[in-house]
Design a protein around this motif. Structure first.
Motif, PDB file in Angstrom:
ATOM      1  N   GLN A 315      37.699  30.219  39.523  1.00 50.02           N
ATOM      2  CA  GLN A 315      37.670  30.413  41.049  1.00 50.02           C
ATOM      3  C   GLN A 315      38.806  30.344  41.715  1.00 50.02           C
ATOM      4  N   ARG A 318      40.000  33.660  41.502  1.00 51.59           N
ATOM      5  CA  ARG A 318      39.132  34.621  42.319  1.00 51.59           C
ATOM      6  C   ARG A 318      38.636  35.584  41.141  1.00 51.59           C
ATOM      7  N   ILE A 321      33.428  33.776  40.580  1.00 49.72           N
ATOM      8  CA  ILE A 321      33.005  32.937  41.617  1.00 49.72           C
ATOM      9  C   ILE A 321      31.768  32.411  41.096  1.00 49.72           C
ATOM     10  N   THR A 324      30.765  27.759  46.073  1.00 50.40           N
ATOM     11  CA  THR A 324      31.460  27.995  47.621  1.00 50.40           C
ATOM     12  C   THR A 324      32.989  27.769  47.529  1.00 50.40           C
ATOM     13  N   LYS A 354      26.938  30.120  47.348  1.00 55.19           N
ATOM     14  CA  LYS A 354      27.917  30.596  46.406  1.00 55.19           C
ATOM     15  C   LYS A 354      28.437  31.745  46.889  1.00 55.19           C
ATOM     16  N   GLY A 355      29.675  32.198  46.765  1.00 52.14           N
ATOM     17  CA  GLY A 355      30.293  33.431  47.137  1.00 52.14           C
ATOM     18  C   GLY A 355      31.020  33.172  48.742  1.00 52.14           C
TER      19      GLY A 355
END
Length: 386
Positions: A315, A318, A321, A324, A354-355
């Motif tokens: 995460q 990046r 993902i 959040t 999420k995302g």
């Protein structure tokens, strides 16, 4: 998350000898930043102690100034355009049950005979020499040391992992997916293991069924693995690669920083199609026994701690993902409200998104600039006002 991001950013620069003073930025109380800084510095190797030399770089096959993922072909769900996979290491457990998998995101309901799966659920499980006597959820696959009995039980879902020598001498390999481990520059400064592998008939006729697993016991382990990635690029070897990192540290923070620095440095350069984090036997025993202080793994068992860390690293870089994304600044003299309490409230209401990238900034001075790439931002604009 703050520790992981700091290690992936600051730790990567320190690994390359860049930087004389560091400052870690956490949302927690300022004094809690100092131990994290010390952990980052303490893990740096001492150049005066020597070690196996890593070959010099004759041609840099990628640009360090922009992100571009190393080009690979896909084998099953590894490599190509697939997101990096996470492999959970259960090889040190004496027995593995359906309840064991709850720590890596799989919950079994005996009444309905069904599994529920979280977003941050491992893709593979490494079981070593263990034998599983229950059916796994369909999305979870097994990596095992070569074991005829295990393969006979469920050949389609069980894939062997070899050393280079074992792979070359193996009488039978899996037709679809095999993992081959290379310890980068452990004893020799040349590319002997890689040469042996790619010249073997088993590799030549089954190239598109081999995933390489790079690790290093070299003192400069991240640099050793990175140098091997460069060699793969220069030789146009496009097999997917799993980054394997073992930690020999003691505390949760030390483990976190070690994993995030080693893996983050490579992932940020576009290297790696998956990660497998583990602990040495000594560190695993210590972490199993520790029950208090900074040694305690945040009320998690080791496998849960490592699985959470793996997804946090992906995460932070990046590259995958799964939750959040929160961008939060540290408390400082300009923050006119309780930043930690407000952050906790916002997380409680938005953690299912999420995302999305959500920024929580303490003041109007730096806040707008720091939250520039977020989808939504909260910024302190006055006493008690957000």
């Amino acid at each position: 998350d703050g520790r992981v991001k700091s290690a992936a950013g600051i730790g990567t620069l320190l690994e390359d000898g860049i930087g004389d003073t560091i400052r870690v930025s956490l949302t927690e109380d300022p004094e809690l930043e100092i131990p994290v800084c010390k952990d980052l510095i303490n893990r740096l190797p001492n150049p005066s102690k020597g070690g196996v030399a890593i070959p010099s770089i004759e041609k840099l096959p990628y640009s360090p100034y922009e992100y571009k993922r190393r080009e690979t072909f896909a084998i099953d769900n590894i490599g190509g355009k697939n997101v990096p996979v996470v492999i959970a290491d259960f090889s040190k457990q004496s027995t593995i049950t359906p309840q064991s998998l709850q720590s890596i995101g799989y919950t079994y309901d005996a009444q309905t005979d069904k599994w529920s799966i979280r977003d941050a659920s491992a893709d593979y499980i490494f079981i070593g020499n263990n034998i599983l006597d229950f059916a796994l959820p369909g999305t979870l696959k097994i990596i095992s040391l070569p074991n005829p009995q295990q393969e006979a039980n469920n050949e389609e879902n069980i894939f062997p992992i070899f050393s280079v020598e074992e792979f070359i001498e193996a009488k039978q390999i899996h037709s679809k997916l095999n993992f081959v481990m290379i310890d980068c520059f452990k004893e020799s400064s040349d590319f002997k293991n890689l040469d042996m592998l790619i010249k073997s008939p088993s590799f030549g006729s089954n190239e598109e069924a081999v995933v390489l697993c790079l690790s290093s016991t070299n003192k400069y382990s991240m640099m050793a693995v990175r140098r091997m990635f460069m060699e793969l690029m220069n030789r146009n070897i496009k097999n997917p690669v799993i980054i394997i990192i073992d930690s020999n540290w003691n505390t949760a923070d030390e483990h976190l920083i070690h994993y995030a620095t080693e893996a983050g440095a490579l992932l940020l350069d576009g290297m790696g199609d998956g990660i497998c984090l583990g602990m040495t036997s000594k560190a695993y025993q210590k972490s199993s026994a520790n029950v208090s202080g900074r040694n305690y793994l945040e009320n998690q068992n080791i496998e849960q701690f490592i699985n959470t860390t793996a997804f946090s690293i992906l995460q932070a870089t990046r590259t995958r993902i799964s939750k959040t994304e929160y961008i939060s600044c540290p408390s400082c003299g300009r923050t006119l409200f309780d930043l930690q309490e407000t952050t906790a409230k916002i997380r409680a209401r938005t953690s299912h998104l999420k995302g999305l990238k959500i920024a929580i900034m303490g003041c109007i001075v730096n806040g707008p600039g720091e939250m520039a790439d977020a989808h939504f931002g909260y910024v302190g604009s006055g006493v008690g006002k957000i």
